[in-house]
Scaffold this active site. Structure first.
Site, PDB file in Angstrom:
ATOM      1  N   HIS A   1       0.635  -1.371   0.003  1.00 28.68           N
ATOM      2  CA  HIS A   1       0.164   0.059  -0.082  1.00 28.68           C
ATOM      3  C   HIS A   1       0.946   1.275   0.016  1.00 28.68           C
ATOM      4  CE1 HIS A   1      -3.613  -2.546   1.110  1.00 28.68           C
ATOM      5  NE2 HIS A   1      -2.689  -2.998   2.053  1.00 28.68           N
TER       6      HIS A   1
HETATM    7  O1  RIB Z   1      -4.083  -0.003   5.233  1.00 28.17           O
HETATM    8  C1  RIB Z   1      -3.012  -0.183   4.967  1.00 28.17           C
HETATM    9  C2  RIB Z   1      -2.080   0.656   5.771  1.00 28.17           C
HETATM   10  O2  RIB Z   1      -2.075   0.429   7.020  1.00 28.17           O
HETATM   11  C3  RIB Z   1      -0.698   0.786   5.336  1.00 28.17           C
HETATM   12  O3  RIB Z   1       0.029   2.059   5.586  1.00 28.17           O
HETATM   13  C4  RIB Z   1      -0.112  -0.254   6.446  1.00 28.17           C
HETATM   14  O4  RIB Z   1       1.441  -0.036   6.514  1.00 28.17           O
HETATM   15  C5  RIB Z   1      -0.876   0.225   7.483  1.00 28.17           C
HETATM   16  O5  RIB Z   1      -0.355   1.090   8.199  1.00 28.17           O
END
Ligand code: RIB
Ligand code: CA
Length: 313
Positions: free
Chosen positions: A241
């Site tokens: 992500h």
């Molecule tokens: O939903 C994904 C996010 O939440 C990313 O930033 C992951 O590292 C967690 O922090």
């Protein structure tokens, strides 16, 4: 001129990839600093991981500042089931002598940003709960003059991962998100709509693990943990992500999105932390949030692999 950026993160395996991609592109990105926040793991672990990662990636010069140990009003809910007990899966990075700056993270962020020369601005890149950013805006509102835009990983126009409507970063600290989304600053929202499809396949992980380079192997180990010991064991792709943010800043042409009005649900109900994206009407000039919806996944994957395989120890 290089784009000045500040990374706020909760490493976190995908945060680690984002940091590596940024460091691999320091000829285009002036990384002013990295601040840690509690999220994927406790503040001690996310701070320690940020120190180890910058050392391991040959970036001892990038200052690391320790941020908030908990959300504004709620308790932190770490995610060991996704990032492991250390926050970096089963990967054991080399120890480092590097220490965080002595100032509290938010104070240090303000000091660095306010010291930017007249007319210069930085891009904030939040990769975790928005606690530090909210505190920065509340305690040092004048810092907003020094911020060009915010390119964050968080939220979703449709869906969630912690709950059916809550994405982890926004869900952890909805009150902080509300402060940031109402700051009046332009926001590029790299939400689940675009990040879920951007990730590594098992073939990518195999290539990383079989590399002759220490960095590539270490990242292969992190992603191997994701594929074998987390919710991703059933999936074709391990979403990375956070790295979408850095990739967008360097290659916006690989992405599609649209401006929308976005509100944050701060209720205790089942929509806690929902980013309510109003896509019923055409974008308006006053809409500050560009919600990314699509990516050229193959280009993004190749870009990440090139970055990780390019760290020659
Ligand atoms: O939903 C994904 C996010 O939440 C990313 O930033 C992951 O590292 C967690 O922090
Ligand atoms: Ca993160």
């Amino acid at each position: 001129m290089k784009r000045k950026i500040w990374i706020d993160c909760d490493p976190g395996i995908d945060d680690a990839v984002a940091i590596a991609v940024a460091i691999a592109h320091r000829e285009e990105l002036d990384i002013l600093g990295i601040s840690s926040v509690a999220g994927n793991q406790t503040i001690d672990r996310t701070t320690g991981n940020a120190l180890k990662l910058t050392s391991f990636l040959g970036a001892m010069d990038i200052p690391v500042a320790r941020g908030s140990a908990c959300p504004l009003t709620r308790e932190v809910v770490p995610a060991p089931e996704v990032h492991g007990a250390t926050g970096l899966g089963d990967c054991r990075l080399p120890e480092t002598e590097k220490k965080p700056v002595p100032e509290p993270g938010v104070a240090y962020m303000a000091k660095v940003l306010l010291a930017l020369p007249e007319g210069e601005q930085a891009t904030l890149v939040p990769l975790g709960p928005l606690t530090n950013i909210a505190l920065l805006f509340r305690v040092f509102p004048e810092v907003k003059e020094k911020i060009k835009e915010i390119c964050l990983m968080g939220g979703a126009a449709v869906g969630g991962n912690v709950t059916p409507t809550g994405e982890f970063n926004i869900w952890q600290d909805p009150e902080a998100a509300k402060i940031v989304y109402s700051s009046g600053l332009p926001i590029i929202m790299c939400g689940l709509d675009v990040t879920q499809s951007c990730g590594f396949t098992r073939e990518h992980v195999r290539q990383l693990k079989e590399s002759a380079q220490d960095v590539a192997r270490a990242y292969g180990e992190m992603e191997d943990f994701s594929f074998n010991k987390t919710v991703y064991r059933e999936r074709e792709v391990v979403a990375v992500h956070d790295a979408v943010t850095i990739t967008y800043l360097l290659h916006p042409e690989w992405f599609e999105g649209r401006k929308m009005q976005v509100e944050i649900d701060c209720s205790e109900g089942h929509n806690r932390g929902m980013t309510v994206c109003d896509h019923r009407r055409p974008p308006r000039e006053e809409d500050k949030v560009l919600v990314l919806l699509k990516a050229d996944v193959e280009k993004v994957q190749a870009f990440w692999m090139e970055a990780l395989l390019g760290f020659v120890s």
